[in-house]
Scaffold this motif. Structure first.
Motif, PDB file in Angstrom:
ATOM      1  N   ILE A 128     -27.408  -7.098 -10.943  1.00  0.00           N
ATOM      2  CA  ILE A 128     -25.952  -6.973 -10.981  1.00  0.00           C
ATOM      3  C   ILE A 128     -25.490  -6.450  -9.625  1.00  0.00           C
ATOM      4  CG2 ILE A 128     -23.973  -5.920 -12.156  1.00  0.00           C
ATOM      5  CD1 ILE A 128     -26.146  -5.342 -14.476  1.00  0.00           C
ATOM      6  N   ILE A 129     -24.665  -7.218  -8.958  1.00  0.00           N
ATOM      7  CA  ILE A 129     -24.121  -6.829  -7.659  1.00  0.00           C
ATOM      8  C   ILE A 129     -22.694  -6.338  -7.892  1.00  0.00           C
ATOM      9  CG2 ILE A 129     -23.482  -7.581  -5.352  1.00  0.00           C
ATOM     10  CD1 ILE A 129     -26.506  -7.577  -5.821  1.00  0.00           C
ATOM     11  N   ALA A 161     -37.070  -0.997  -8.963  1.00  0.00           N
ATOM     12  CA  ALA A 161     -37.379  -2.262  -9.630  1.00  0.00           C
ATOM     13  C   ALA A 161     -38.837  -2.317 -10.074  1.00  0.00           C
ATOM     14  CB  ALA A 161     -37.065  -3.432  -8.702  1.00  0.00           C
ATOM     15  N   GLY A 162     -39.698  -1.655  -9.324  1.00  0.00           N
ATOM     16  CA  GLY A 162     -41.105  -1.629  -9.675  1.00  0.00           C
ATOM     17  C   GLY A 162     -41.461  -0.596 -10.720  1.00  0.00           C
ATOM     18  N   SER A 163     -40.491   0.266 -11.078  1.00  0.00           N
ATOM     19  CA  SER A 163     -40.798   1.350 -12.021  1.00  0.00           C
ATOM     20  C   SER A 163     -40.137   1.171 -13.382  1.00  0.00           C
ATOM     21  CB  SER A 163     -40.361   2.693 -11.423  1.00  0.00           C
ATOM     22  OG  SER A 163     -38.954   2.754 -11.281  1.00  0.00           O
ATOM     23  N   THR A 164     -39.318   0.125 -13.552  1.00  0.00           N
ATOM     24  CA  THR A 164     -38.629  -0.060 -14.828  1.00  0.00           C
ATOM     25  C   THR A 164     -38.420  -1.541 -15.095  1.00  0.00           C
ATOM     26  OG1 THR A 164     -36.605   0.434 -16.064  1.00  0.00           O
ATOM     27  CG2 THR A 164     -36.369   0.140 -13.703  1.00  0.00           C
ATOM     28  N   SER A 165     -38.310  -1.896 -16.365  1.00  0.00           N
ATOM     29  CA  SER A 165     -38.030  -3.277 -16.749  1.00  0.00           C
ATOM     30  C   SER A 165     -36.557  -3.484 -17.071  1.00  0.00           C
ATOM     31  CB  SER A 165     -38.875  -3.655 -17.974  1.00  0.00           C
ATOM     32  OG  SER A 165     -38.554  -2.804 -19.080  1.00  0.00           O
ATOM     33  N   VAL A 166     -35.749  -2.411 -16.953  1.00  0.00           N
ATOM     34  CA  VAL A 166     -34.321  -2.497 -17.233  1.00  0.00           C
ATOM     35  C   VAL A 166     -33.623  -3.217 -16.082  1.00  0.00           C
ATOM     36  CG1 VAL A 166     -32.217  -1.144 -17.614  1.00  0.00           C
ATOM     37  CG2 VAL A 166     -34.381  -0.384 -18.591  1.00  0.00           C
ATOM     38  N   PRO A 167     -32.719  -4.152 -16.364  1.00  0.00           N
ATOM     39  CA  PRO A 167     -31.981  -4.812 -15.275  1.00  0.00           C
ATOM     40  C   PRO A 167     -31.258  -3.798 -14.400  1.00  0.00           C
ATOM     41  CG  PRO A 167     -31.618  -5.963 -17.343  1.00  0.00           C
ATOM     42  CD  PRO A 167     -32.354  -4.691 -17.684  1.00  0.00           C
ATOM     43  N   LEU A 168     -31.299  -4.025 -13.095  1.00  0.00           N
ATOM     44  CA  LEU A 168     -30.744  -3.070 -12.142  1.00  0.00           C
ATOM     45  C   LEU A 168     -29.439  -3.584 -11.541  1.00  0.00           C
ATOM     46  CD1 LEU A 168     -33.954  -2.019 -10.167  1.00  0.00           C
ATOM     47  CD2 LEU A 168     -32.909  -0.887 -12.127  1.00  0.00           C
ATOM     48  N   ALA A 169     -28.501  -2.650 -11.433  1.00  0.00           N
ATOM     49  CA  ALA A 169     -27.253  -2.903 -10.717  1.00  0.00           C
ATOM     50  C   ALA A 169     -27.295  -2.116  -9.417  1.00  0.00           C
ATOM     51  CB  ALA A 169     -26.056  -2.479 -11.562  1.00  0.00           C
ATOM     52  N   SER A 216     -29.258  -0.068 -21.336  1.00  0.00           N
ATOM     53  CA  SER A 216     -29.320  -1.506 -21.063  1.00  0.00           C
ATOM     54  C   SER A 216     -29.419  -1.834 -19.582  1.00  0.00           C
ATOM     55  CB  SER A 216     -28.087  -2.203 -21.646  1.00  0.00           C
ATOM     56  OG  SER A 216     -28.055  -2.060 -23.053  1.00  0.00           O
ATOM     57  N   TYR A 217     -28.826  -0.957 -18.737  1.00  0.00           N
ATOM     58  CA  TYR A 217     -28.803  -1.210 -17.298  1.00  0.00           C
ATOM     59  C   TYR A 217     -28.914   0.125 -16.556  1.00  0.00           C
ATOM     60  CZ  TYR A 217     -26.420  -5.264 -19.301  1.00  0.00           C
ATOM     61  OH  TYR A 217     -26.081  -6.331 -20.090  1.00  0.00           O
ATOM     62  N   ILE A 218     -29.446   0.049 -15.342  1.00  0.00           N
ATOM     63  CA  ILE A 218     -29.508   1.208 -14.447  1.00  0.00           C
ATOM     64  C   ILE A 218     -28.846   0.814 -13.137  1.00  0.00           C
ATOM     65  CG2 ILE A 218     -31.048   2.689 -13.089  1.00  0.00           C
ATOM     66  CD1 ILE A 218     -33.064   2.465 -15.422  1.00  0.00           C
ATOM     67  N   CYS A 219     -27.962   1.679 -12.649  1.00  0.00           N
ATOM     68  CA  CYS A 219     -27.204   1.375 -11.432  1.00  0.00           C
ATOM     69  C   CYS A 219     -27.578   2.317 -10.298  1.00  0.00           C
ATOM     70  CB  CYS A 219     -25.702   1.475 -11.704  1.00  0.00           C
ATOM     71  SG  CYS A 219     -24.678   1.153 -10.250  1.00  0.00           S
TER      72      CYS A 219
END
Length: 430
Positions: free
Chosen positions: A186-187, A158-166, A132-135
């Motif tokens: 996500i900060i 961010a340019g290589s995945t559509s998963v929300p980034l932390a 669901s997320y990548i950190c």
């Protein structure tokens, strides 16, 4: 909903974690992370407690799972976690099992890319597994060496995945805006919130900064090589000693300082014989602005430094002198505001014979000092920090100071040092 602010409760004590979390939520924190230290310290009960205390908030369990993904996710999810972390270094089968277990128990998986060699490539690999997320995570120990989460890498991921980034790792109110612009959803902030005296205010400032408002907080900054004088000027020798695990303490020399005076600078080393003041005085001509002259005179009781040397050193920009031997004219030296440490104070000086050398490795009260090492002195005592460790020790010293600030605030609110640290519960049984 993006971006959201997640507070990382990287603490040892659950009671403190709950109190800090309530203050952070008061400042606008969206997600609450039960940090890895808290889970290891208090177990799954720490997740259950946060779930009960914050029924309307998303609870993140930072389990940092590397194996048996299904089982560990089940434990955390049943305890009330909405999001569970699995390491990007874990095997794909572990991640797949974790994802399936999370779906079964109504949770989500966040992949922690701590120490993954190629984050962008690994992000492409884990996305199809259903995470669901990548950190993007720069660990605390690496932060202490002056590293922070790189914005350029965040943009690449961010340019290589559509998963929300932390993103996590030394984020401050001054830097958070750059991460939001680079694509972070996500900060994750730990020390920049939980170590502060005013947790609510720190969280509120972070939220403002995330929205684009410029904030100058000065909190949780990590310093680099060019800023070491600044950070060593903030911390005390007890802070440095704690950060350096009690190494680097130079015992046996007496400080000659005005109340509150401090001595910070790089060592310029001198080897000489008892009473031979030639090399110490010659070293002044080689000193750079900000140096501290460190003299090994074998602990002798005939002076190798006095008022005239001090006058010359001050003009050259020398910040102080350390003598494993004797100094004289101490009243005049104090009146000049020149910091000094010595083994003896005597009236008698020797002769300039010229034995020894300048810039060589010396021993001061059984501690090795090299030219370029950092010297920190105050009324508590004297420390030497090797130049190759200075950035890390400086940042760790500041971390010690900041954590003490939070402890002090809790004591002022009516607690005690024993209660804050739950000493009766956590005393060593060894």
């Amino acid at each position: 909903m993006w971006p959201v602010l997640q507070v990382a409760l990287d603490l040892m004590h659950l009671k403190r974690g709950v109190e800090i979390a309530h203050e952070a939520v008061g400042g606008g924190v969206d997600w609450i992370e039960v940090g890895t230290p808290l889970i290891k310290s208090e177990g799954a009960e720490s997740i259950r407690t946060m779930r009960r205390e914050f029924p309307g908030k998303k609870i993140v369990a930072d389990t940092k799972t590397m194996d048996v993904g299904s089982f560990e996710v089940e434990i955390a999810a049943k305890a009330g976690a909405d999001v569970i972390t699995v390491m990007g270094l874990a095997d794909d089968s572990t991640i797949s099992e974790a994802v399936m277990a999370a779906r079964k128990y109504g949770a989500e998986i966040m992949i922690d890319m701590l120490n993954v060699p190629n984050v962008a490539e690994r992000s492409k690999e884990v996305e199809p597994l259903g995470v669901s997320y990548i950190c993007l995570h720069i660990g605390i120990d690496r932060q202490m060496r002056g590293s922070g989460a790189p914005v350029d890498l965040l943009k690449e991921v961010a340019g290589s995945t559509s998963v929300p980034l932390a993103v996590a790792g030394g984020i401050t109110a001054e830097t958070v805006g750059g991460y939001v612009k680079a694509g972070a959803s996500i900060i994750i902030v730990g020390g920049g919130i939980i170590k502060t005296e005013d947790v609510t205010g720190a969280a509120a400032n972070m939220k403002k900064a995330m929205s684009g408002i410029k904030i100058e907080s000065g909190l949780a900054k990590k310093y680099n090589e060019t800023e070491l004088f600044d950070v060593f000027s903030i911390v005390s020798t007890p802070n440095v000693s704690d950060a350096y695990h009690k190494q680097g303490v130079i015992n046996g020399l007496t400080p000659h300082l005005s109340p509150g005076q401090r001595m910070i600078g790089r060592a310029l080393t001198v080897q000489t014989a008892n009473g031979d003041w030639a090399k110490p005085v010659e070293a002044i001509d080689r000193a750079k602005d900000g140096d501290i002259i460190v003299i090994s005179a074998g602990g002798g009781d005939v002076a190798v430094w006095g008022e005239l040397a001090t006058e010359s050193a001050k003009i050259a920009g020398v910040r102080g002198v350390v003598i494993d031997g004797a100094i004289r004219d101490i009243c005049d030296i104090r009146a000049m505001g020149f910091p000094s440490f010595s083994k003896h104070v005597v009236p008698n000086a020797g002769e300039p014979k010229g034995y020894g050398g300048i810039g060589i490795e010396v021993t001061i009260c059984d501690k090795t000092v090299r030219t370029g090492d950092w010297i920190i002195g105050d009324e508590n005592g004297l420390m030497v920090v090797p130049k190759e460790n200075a950035v890390e020790i400086a940042n760790r010293s500041l971390d010690v100071r900041e954590r003490e600030n939070r402890t002090r605030e809790e004591i002022r609110r009516g607690s005690t040092l024993s209660k804050v640290n739950e000493l009766e519960k956590w005393e060593s049984i060894k």
